[in-house]
Scaffold this motif. Structure first.
Motif, PDB file in Angstrom:
ATOM      1  N   LEU A   1       0.816  -0.933  -0.234  1.00 56.01           N
ATOM      2  CA  LEU A   1      -0.167   0.215  -0.828  1.00 56.01           C
ATOM      3  C   LEU A   1       1.179   1.081   0.063  1.00 56.01           C
ATOM      4  O   LEU A   1       0.626   2.085  -0.891  1.00 56.01           O
ATOM      5  CB  LEU A   1      -1.155   0.432   1.411  1.00 56.01           C
ATOM      6  CG  LEU A   1      -2.097   1.098   1.762  1.00 56.01           C
ATOM      7  CD1 LEU A   1      -3.125   1.245   0.333  1.00 56.01           C
ATOM      8  CD2 LEU A   1      -2.813   1.448   2.643  1.00 56.01           C
ATOM      9  N   ARG A   2       1.468   1.402   0.422  1.00 58.94           N
ATOM     10  CA  ARG A   2       2.376   2.932   0.846  1.00 58.94           C
ATOM     11  C   ARG A   2       3.643   2.483  -0.597  1.00 58.94           C
ATOM     12  O   ARG A   2       3.639   3.447  -0.921  1.00 58.94           O
ATOM     13  CB  ARG A   2       3.741   2.394   2.047  1.00 58.94           C
ATOM     14  CG  ARG A   2       3.236   2.310   3.448  1.00 58.94           C
ATOM     15  CD  ARG A   2       4.003   1.976   3.979  1.00 58.94           C
ATOM     16  NE  ARG A   2       5.110   3.348   4.509  1.00 58.94           N
ATOM     17  CZ  ARG A   2       4.563   4.416   5.319  1.00 58.94           C
ATOM     18  NH1 ARG A   2       3.858   4.557   6.140  1.00 58.94           N
ATOM     19  NH2 ARG A   2       5.952   5.800   5.549  1.00 58.94           N
ATOM     20  N   MET A   3       3.747   1.346  -1.219  1.00 55.10           N
ATOM     21  CA  MET A   3       4.886   1.381  -2.230  1.00 55.10           C
ATOM     22  C   MET A   3       3.894   2.675  -4.131  1.00 55.10           C
ATOM     23  O   MET A   3       3.394   3.437  -4.506  1.00 55.10           O
ATOM     24  CB  MET A   3       4.849   0.446  -2.871  1.00 55.10           C
ATOM     25  CG  MET A   3       6.581  -0.228  -2.389  1.00 55.10           C
ATOM     26  SD  MET A   3       6.967  -1.665  -2.891  1.00 55.10           S
ATOM     27  CE  MET A   3       6.101  -2.938  -2.023  1.00 55.10           C
ATOM     28  N   ILE A   4       2.193   1.917  -3.531  1.00 51.39           N
ATOM     29  CA  ILE A   4       1.377   2.932  -4.192  1.00 51.39           C
ATOM     30  C   ILE A   4       1.210   3.890  -4.581  1.00 51.39           C
ATOM     31  O   ILE A   4       1.205   5.105  -4.941  1.00 51.39           O
ATOM     32  CB  ILE A   4      -0.339   1.764  -3.996  1.00 51.39           C
ATOM     33  CG1 ILE A   4       0.087   0.471  -4.185  1.00 51.39           C
ATOM     34  CG2 ILE A   4      -1.057   3.237  -4.418  1.00 51.39           C
ATOM     35  CD1 ILE A   4      -1.052  -0.118  -4.000  1.00 51.39           C
ATOM     36  N   ALA A   5       1.490   4.306  -2.056  1.00 47.52           N
ATOM     37  CA  ALA A   5       1.171   6.103  -1.869  1.00 47.52           C
ATOM     38  C   ALA A   5       2.264   6.756  -2.248  1.00 47.52           C
ATOM     39  O   ALA A   5       1.868   7.919  -3.126  1.00 47.52           O
ATOM     40  CB  ALA A   5       0.501   5.801  -0.301  1.00 47.52           C
ATOM     41  N   GLY A   6       3.324   5.937  -2.303  1.00 46.65           N
ATOM     42  CA  GLY A   6       4.504   6.586  -2.684  1.00 46.65           C
ATOM     43  C   GLY A   6       5.763   7.091  -1.344  1.00 46.65           C
ATOM     44  O   GLY A   6       6.175   8.250  -1.764  1.00 46.65           O
ATOM     45  N   PHE A   7       5.208   6.436  -0.217  1.00 41.34           N
ATOM     46  CA  PHE A   7       5.930   6.556   0.930  1.00 41.34           C
ATOM     47  C   PHE A   7       6.702   5.583   0.656  1.00 41.34           C
ATOM     48  O   PHE A   7       8.349   5.392   1.478  1.00 41.34           O
ATOM     49  CB  PHE A   7       5.086   6.380   1.769  1.00 41.34           C
ATOM     50  CG  PHE A   7       3.987   7.576   2.337  1.00 41.34           C
ATOM     51  CD1 PHE A   7       3.812   8.492   2.116  1.00 41.34           C
ATOM     52  CD2 PHE A   7       1.823   6.474   2.733  1.00 41.34           C
ATOM     53  CE1 PHE A   7       2.725   9.651   2.254  1.00 41.34           C
ATOM     54  CE2 PHE A   7       1.044   7.594   2.619  1.00 41.34           C
ATOM     55  CZ  PHE A   7       1.629   8.611   2.860  1.00 41.34           C
ATOM     56  N   GLN A   8       7.336   4.644  -0.024  1.00 39.23           N
ATOM     57  CA  GLN A   8       8.174   3.522   0.165  1.00 39.23           C
ATOM     58  C   GLN A   8       8.380   3.489  -1.898  1.00 39.23           C
ATOM     59  O   GLN A   8       7.084   3.608  -2.933  1.00 39.23           O
ATOM     60  CB  GLN A   8       8.439   2.555   0.722  1.00 39.23           C
ATOM     61  CG  GLN A   8       8.244   3.074   2.647  1.00 39.23           C
ATOM     62  CD  GLN A   8       7.863   1.404   2.567  1.00 39.23           C
ATOM     63  OE1 GLN A   8       7.311   0.529   2.559  1.00 39.23           O
ATOM     64  NE2 GLN A   8       8.198   1.364   4.682  1.00 39.23           N
ATOM     65  N   GLU A   9       9.690   3.389  -2.218  1.00 44.59           N
ATOM     66  CA  GLU A   9       9.705   3.114  -3.834  1.00 44.59           C
ATOM     67  C   GLU A   9       9.829   1.465  -3.696  1.00 44.59           C
ATOM     68  O   GLU A   9      10.620   1.019  -2.861  1.00 44.59           O
ATOM     69  CB  GLU A   9      11.003   4.120  -4.049  1.00 44.59           C
ATOM     70  CG  GLU A   9      10.004   5.308  -4.332  1.00 44.59           C
ATOM     71  CD  GLU A   9       9.764   6.101  -5.878  1.00 44.59           C
ATOM     72  OE1 GLU A   9       9.636   4.984  -6.727  1.00 44.59           O
ATOM     73  OE2 GLU A   9       8.812   6.434  -5.093  1.00 44.59           O
ATOM     74  N   PRO A  10       9.698   0.609  -5.111  1.00 45.57           N
ATOM     75  CA  PRO A  10       9.534  -0.455  -5.345  1.00 45.57           C
ATOM     76  C   PRO A  10      11.468  -0.449  -4.791  1.00 45.57           C
ATOM     77  O   PRO A  10      12.161   0.519  -5.970  1.00 45.57           O
ATOM     78  CB  PRO A  10       9.076  -0.630  -5.912  1.00 45.57           C
ATOM     79  CG  PRO A  10       8.211   0.209  -6.470  1.00 45.57           C
ATOM     80  CD  PRO A  10       9.093   1.522  -5.835  1.00 45.57           C
ATOM     81  N   THR A  11      11.909  -1.829  -4.327  1.00 48.41           N
ATOM     82  CA  THR A  11      13.656  -2.076  -5.685  1.00 48.41           C
ATOM     83  C   THR A  11      12.818  -2.588  -6.241  1.00 48.41           C
ATOM     84  O   THR A  11      14.941  -1.968  -7.320  1.00 48.41           O
ATOM     85  CB  THR A  11      13.696  -3.236  -4.147  1.00 48.41           C
ATOM     86  OG1 THR A  11      14.012  -2.733  -2.989  1.00 48.41           O
ATOM     87  CG2 THR A  11      15.130  -3.196  -4.529  1.00 48.41           C
ATOM     88  N   GLU A  12      12.498  -3.437  -7.079  1.00 45.60           N
ATOM     89  CA  GLU A  12      12.549  -3.568  -8.771  1.00 45.60           C
ATOM     90  C   GLU A  12      10.699  -3.301  -8.590  1.00 45.60           C
ATOM     91  O   GLU A  12      10.314  -3.371  -7.713  1.00 45.60           O
ATOM     92  CB  GLU A  12      12.395  -4.502  -9.134  1.00 45.60           C
ATOM     93  CG  GLU A  12      14.297  -5.434  -8.458  1.00 45.60           C
ATOM     94  CD  GLU A  12      14.574  -7.101  -9.194  1.00 45.60           C
ATOM     95  OE1 GLU A  12      14.536  -7.381  -9.442  1.00 45.60           O
ATOM     96  OE2 GLU A  12      15.362  -7.190  -8.299  1.00 45.60           O
TER      97      GLU A  12
END
Length: 364
Positions: free
Chosen positions: A44-55
């Motif tokens: 969820l936080r990767m969708i929000a932009g609070f965390q970036e995917p490693t890949e």
């Protein structure tokens, strides 16, 4: 509305999310469901932009989110703690994001009033944040997110702080709100009943991996493996030996219940000579005499009884079955019909027994 392709997230040597590929439709209510630590909040936080995917890649409404900050994405988030500003009243809490956009005061007031009416808090603009109940705080958090007109609303266990009765009420209210607005909602929860009540589809995660995505009824009736079956509701597990098979059915022999014909589960691989069977507690009949109308019956002894008000749960020991069998009976007449030590009969229809694929070496 949302496309996640090959998304992975690592924190040092720890793999929090592995190869997450998921498509979410515009206007649907989607839930990520799983136990604590399974990676759902990280997703969820990767969708929000609070965390970036490693890949991998996250695309929202056709736009690649790589390098786009959280405050520039067409999303807004309602946090588990609500994150209401305690020093601001209701109106100022809801207006906070709009003021940062430099919108005129009159337009802000209009939009705030509209958002509060939407969550049934109209007229409470000047009430202090410390004067609100838990349900009202949750509604303020919703209004503050919705007033920004996001294309996607993200919800991180939004009802976990509420008591049971209010939580159930808010489940229906949030579902009705989502349907009326047509906004894509993505919710994270570990509560299976909450996910099934509110969602169009559910994605079940274990240990960073998305295991199954389906409508609630499909997840319940045709789980793809033992883990999903046991996480979505309660399940009795038992081994079965495959005697015959067709494209649509299996004839199996199970300890205690004997031979019965069950439907094939389209979400599991073709079994070999042995198969894991699942029976939901509410699909079993319990009676003092052998019920003749069932495909398979077995005699057993009641070991435990739990009175839950609307339901009575029995645990029955059956010869040849290693674990106790759970039965759930609607409490039609406000009575408990069987007690510990009573001999009883159990009955089941073959069509309600779930094929869970090839039997593993894991103890049942």
């Amino acid at each position: 509305m949302i496309e996640m392709t090959g998304v992975q997230k690592r924190f040092g040597s720890f793999q929090a999310v592995s190869d997450l590929t998921l498509s979410l439709r515009e206007g649907e209510f989607f839930s990520l469901l799983g136990p604590s630590g399974c990676g759902k909040t990280t997703a969820l936080r990767m969708i929000a932009g609070f965390q970036e995917p490693t890949e991998g890649k996250v695309v929202i409404d056709g736009q690649d989110m790589d390098g786009i900050a959280a405050n520039k994405r067409p999303t807004n988030m309602v946090f588990q703690s609500y994150a209401i500003f305690p020093h601001l009243d209701v109106g100022d809490n809801v207006a906070y994001g709009l003021r940062n956009r430099g919108i005129a005061r009159a337009e802000i007031n209009r939009q705030v009033s509209e958002a509060l009416e939407m969550v049934e808090l109209g007229g409470l603009e000047r009430r202090g944040a410390n004067e609100l109940s838990g349900g009202q705080r949750q509604r303020v958090a919703l209004a503050r997110a919705l007033v920004m007109r996001p294309k996607v609303l993200l919800l991180d266990e939004p009802l976990s702080a509420l008591d049971k009765k209010l939580r159930e009420q808010m489940q229906f209210e949030m579902r009705h709100l989502q349907q009326s607005l047509g906004i894509t909602f993505v919710m994270v929860t570990h509560d299976q009943y909450e996910a099934m009540t509110m969602s169009d589809r559910i994605g079940v995660m274990f240990e960073g991996r998305l295991v199954q995505v389906d409508a609630p009824a499909t997840l319940y009736a045709s789980p793809s493996n033992r883990e999903v079956a046991s996480f979505i509701g309660e399940m009795n597990f038992m081994p079965g030996a495959v005697k015959e098979e067709t494209d649509t059915s299996l004839t199996v022999e199970s300890p205690g219940f004997g031979t019965m014909t069950i439907p094939r589960n389209p979400n599991v691989e073709t079994p070999g000579k042995s198969v894991l069977l699942g029976i939901r507690p509410e699909q079993l009949e319990i009676a003092k005499e052998q019920p003749p109308e069932y495909d398979a019956t077995v005699e057993g002894v009641v070991r435990d009884v739990a009175f839950y008000g609307e339901n009575v749960h029995y645990h029955v020991r059956v010869d040849g079955v290693d674990s106790r069998i759970a039965i759930s009976v609607p409490n039609y007449f406000h009575t408990v019909d069987h007690g510990p030590g009573d001999k009883v009969w159990l009955g089941v229809q073959g069509e309600s027994v779930i094929d869970l694929g090839q039997q593993s070496d894991k103890p049942i």
